[in-house]
Write a protein that holds these residues in place. Structure first.
Motif, PDB file in Angstrom:
ATOM      1  N   ILE A  77       0.858  -1.200   0.000  1.00  0.00           N
ATOM      2  CA  ILE A  77       0.000   0.000   0.000  1.00  0.00           C
ATOM      3  C   ILE A  77       0.889   1.243   0.000  1.00  0.00           C
ATOM      4  CG2 ILE A  77      -1.730   1.338   1.273  1.00  0.00           C
ATOM      5  CD1 ILE A  77      -2.715  -1.300   2.514  1.00  0.00           C
ATOM      6  N   ILE A  78       0.630   2.123  -0.970  1.00  0.00           N
ATOM      7  CA  ILE A  78       1.394   3.379  -1.055  1.00  0.00           C
ATOM      8  C   ILE A  78       0.394   4.532  -1.032  1.00  0.00           C
ATOM      9  CG2 ILE A  78       3.008   4.746  -2.445  1.00  0.00           C
ATOM     10  CD1 ILE A  78       3.817   2.107  -3.868  1.00  0.00           C
ATOM     11  N   VAL A  79       0.599   5.464  -0.113  1.00  0.00           N
ATOM     12  CA  VAL A  79      -0.288   6.632  -0.059  1.00  0.00           C
ATOM     13  C   VAL A  79       0.528   7.898  -0.325  1.00  0.00           C
ATOM     14  CG1 VAL A  79      -1.801   8.045   1.396  1.00  0.00           C
ATOM     15  CG2 VAL A  79      -1.916   5.556   1.549  1.00  0.00           C
ATOM     16  N   GLY A  80       0.172   8.624  -1.354  1.00  0.00           N
ATOM     17  CA  GLY A  80       0.755   9.942  -1.602  1.00  0.00           C
ATOM     18  C   GLY A  80      -0.034  10.956  -0.797  1.00  0.00           C
ATOM     19  N   THR A  81       0.639  11.661   0.094  1.00  0.00           N
ATOM     20  CA  THR A  81      -0.055  12.680   0.894  1.00  0.00           C
ATOM     21  C   THR A  81       0.949  13.653   1.501  1.00  0.00           C
ATOM     22  OG1 THR A  81      -1.688  13.055   2.651  1.00  0.00           O
ATOM     23  CG2 THR A  81      -0.063  11.328   3.058  1.00  0.00           C
ATOM     24  N   TYR A 117       4.196   9.711  -8.347  1.00  0.00           N
ATOM     25  CA  TYR A 117       5.351   9.081  -7.697  1.00  0.00           C
ATOM     26  C   TYR A 117       4.955   7.678  -7.196  1.00  0.00           C
ATOM     27  CZ  TYR A 117       9.030  12.710  -7.470  1.00  0.00           C
ATOM     28  OH  TYR A 117      10.044  13.592  -7.774  1.00  0.00           O
ATOM     29  N   GLY A 118       3.789   7.589  -6.553  1.00  0.00           N
ATOM     30  CA  GLY A 118       3.322   6.307  -6.009  1.00  0.00           C
ATOM     31  C   GLY A 118       3.119   5.274  -7.110  1.00  0.00           C
ATOM     32  N   LEU A 181       9.931  10.384 -13.473  1.00  0.00           N
ATOM     33  CA  LEU A 181       9.828  11.268 -12.311  1.00  0.00           C
ATOM     34  C   LEU A 181      10.961  12.282 -12.330  1.00  0.00           C
ATOM     35  CD1 LEU A 181       9.096   8.700  -9.439  1.00  0.00           C
ATOM     36  CD2 LEU A 181       7.482   9.887 -10.942  1.00  0.00           C
ATOM     37  N   HIS A 182      10.675  13.491 -11.837  1.00  0.00           N
ATOM     38  CA  HIS A 182      11.701  14.536 -11.754  1.00  0.00           C
ATOM     39  C   HIS A 182      11.513  15.356 -10.490  1.00  0.00           C
ATOM     40  CE1 HIS A 182      13.288  13.931 -15.767  1.00  0.00           C
ATOM     41  NE2 HIS A 182      12.041  13.709 -16.136  1.00  0.00           N
TER      42      HIS A 182
END
Ligand code: UT7
Length: 326
Positions: A77-81, A117-118, A181-182
């Protein structure tokens, strides 16, 4: 190497709708100013007691249902926040418990680029064969970190969560073709929340100065956003030998309609290809891309086989793009 594929999407936005009209009764602004500069008409605001992981769990359940997966099928599980429920543990862990999963879980701090990113991280895990079912969520409650008396920022943001379930692609053609990604940390000052970390731990003095709120140089962010998103999309197209004219849908981070228009104009992609919902949600940070993707999928606009480009940029500055065949 096996590609990854998104097989489920979901989103959740809090019930309470805050319109430009209502805002203009509280601060010195107007629907005309906000709409003409940004394309925003209204945004959602989480109710008291409703936290980032609460939004995330609703979006995640909907995405899992579409994917035909149970929470126990998820192995990462990946959360972008950037508005986690609390500094620790990660909101991804709170989400894991609320879902009834025991998968490893972590947050990614890339602001509005959090979901891209995620997604890229999930894609690497799947490509390497390490994970077979990854839940990527973008969830933010920016209403808690904007200064509601600062008209230059508070009118822009809203609360929401969006989720994507990713698995190995089994079709010959399709899935996530690339992610890029950058970042440019030298631009950290143009969009930030100064306090609440180790630099300025919360204190009465820090709170009195309002350092716990979002600070932004909008004009600078605008310029860098257009430049960076154009080059990130060009990179995605070049890497796959795809012409801009072949792209069926653009799923952009919805920060400002003028940014999306300007990026697509420079890429010679007609605006009709962009799925736009900024008028209803404002800038929902990391939720923006998966919410928009989910609306595109559930409305029937995105069909199997369509080429889709996703792009996002946020504080850092952090940005990225992905190209996939739905
Ligand atoms: O995810 C990334 C997050 N952020 C972004 O992508 C934001 C990128 N930037 C932008 O979207 C735009 O720069 C904004 C929408 C934030 C601002 O638009 P702008 O055309 O760059 O306006 P400005 O900041 O140059 O302000 C123009 C005027 C100013 O008044 P003066 O100094 O010309 O008299 C502001 O005080 O508009 C005023 N203003 C407002 N007026 C009414 C600023 N905010 C407001 C407001 N209502 N809410």
């Amino acid at each position: 190497m096996v590609r990854s594929r998104i097989v489920g999407t979901g989103h959740y936005a809090p019930e309470f709708v805050l319109t430009n009209e209502a805002l203009s009764k509280r601060i010195d602004t107007s629907d005309e100013w906000i709409f003409s500069r940004t394309g925003i008409r209204e945004r959602r605001v989480a109710r008291e007691g409703e936290h980032t992981s609460d939004l995330a769990v609703e979006a995640a359940k909907r995405a899992l249902e579409m994917a035909g997966k149970k929470a126990t099928d998820v192995d990462l599980i990946i959360v972008g926040t950037v508005t986690a429920d609390m500094p620790m543990p990660a909101s991804a862990m709170l989400l894991q418990a609320k879902l009834g999963s025991n998968a490893p879980a972590f947050d990614v701090s890339a602001a509005c680029a959090g979901s891209i990113y995620g997604l890229s991280i999930a894609d690497q895990f799947i490509r390497s064969g390490t994970k077979r079912c990854v839940l990527v969520v973008g969830a933010d409650v920016l209403s808690r970190v904007v200064d509601w008396e600062d008209r230059t920022t508070c009118v822009l943001f809203g609360d929401a969560a969006g989720a994507m379930v990713m698995v190995p692609e089994t079709r010959e053609v399709g899935g996530v073709y690339s992610t890029h990604l950058h970042g440019d940390g030298s631009q950290a000052d143009i969009l930030k929340i100064p306090a609440g970390g180790s630099a300025f731990p919360l204190s009465a003095d820090v709170l009195a100065q309002g350092l716990q709120y979002v600070k932004m140089n909008g004009r600078e962010v605008f310029k860098i956003a257009v430049r960076s998103l154009v080059s990130a999309v060009e990179e995605a197209l070049d890497a796959n030998g795809v012409a801009a004219s072949e792209v069926a849908h653009i799923i952009s981070h919805q920060a400002n309609l003028r940014i999306v228009e300007s990026v697509l104009d420079k890429l010679s992609i007609p605006m009709e290809r962009a799925i736009v919902n900024i008028q209803r949600y404002g800038n929902t940070s990391s939720a923006s891309v998966p919410v928009t993707l989910d609306e595109g999928v559930r409305s029937g606009r995105i069909h199997e086989g369509d080429l889709v480009v996703m792009m996002a940029i946020g504080a850092g500055m952090a940005w990225g793009s992905t190209l996939m065949r739905w």
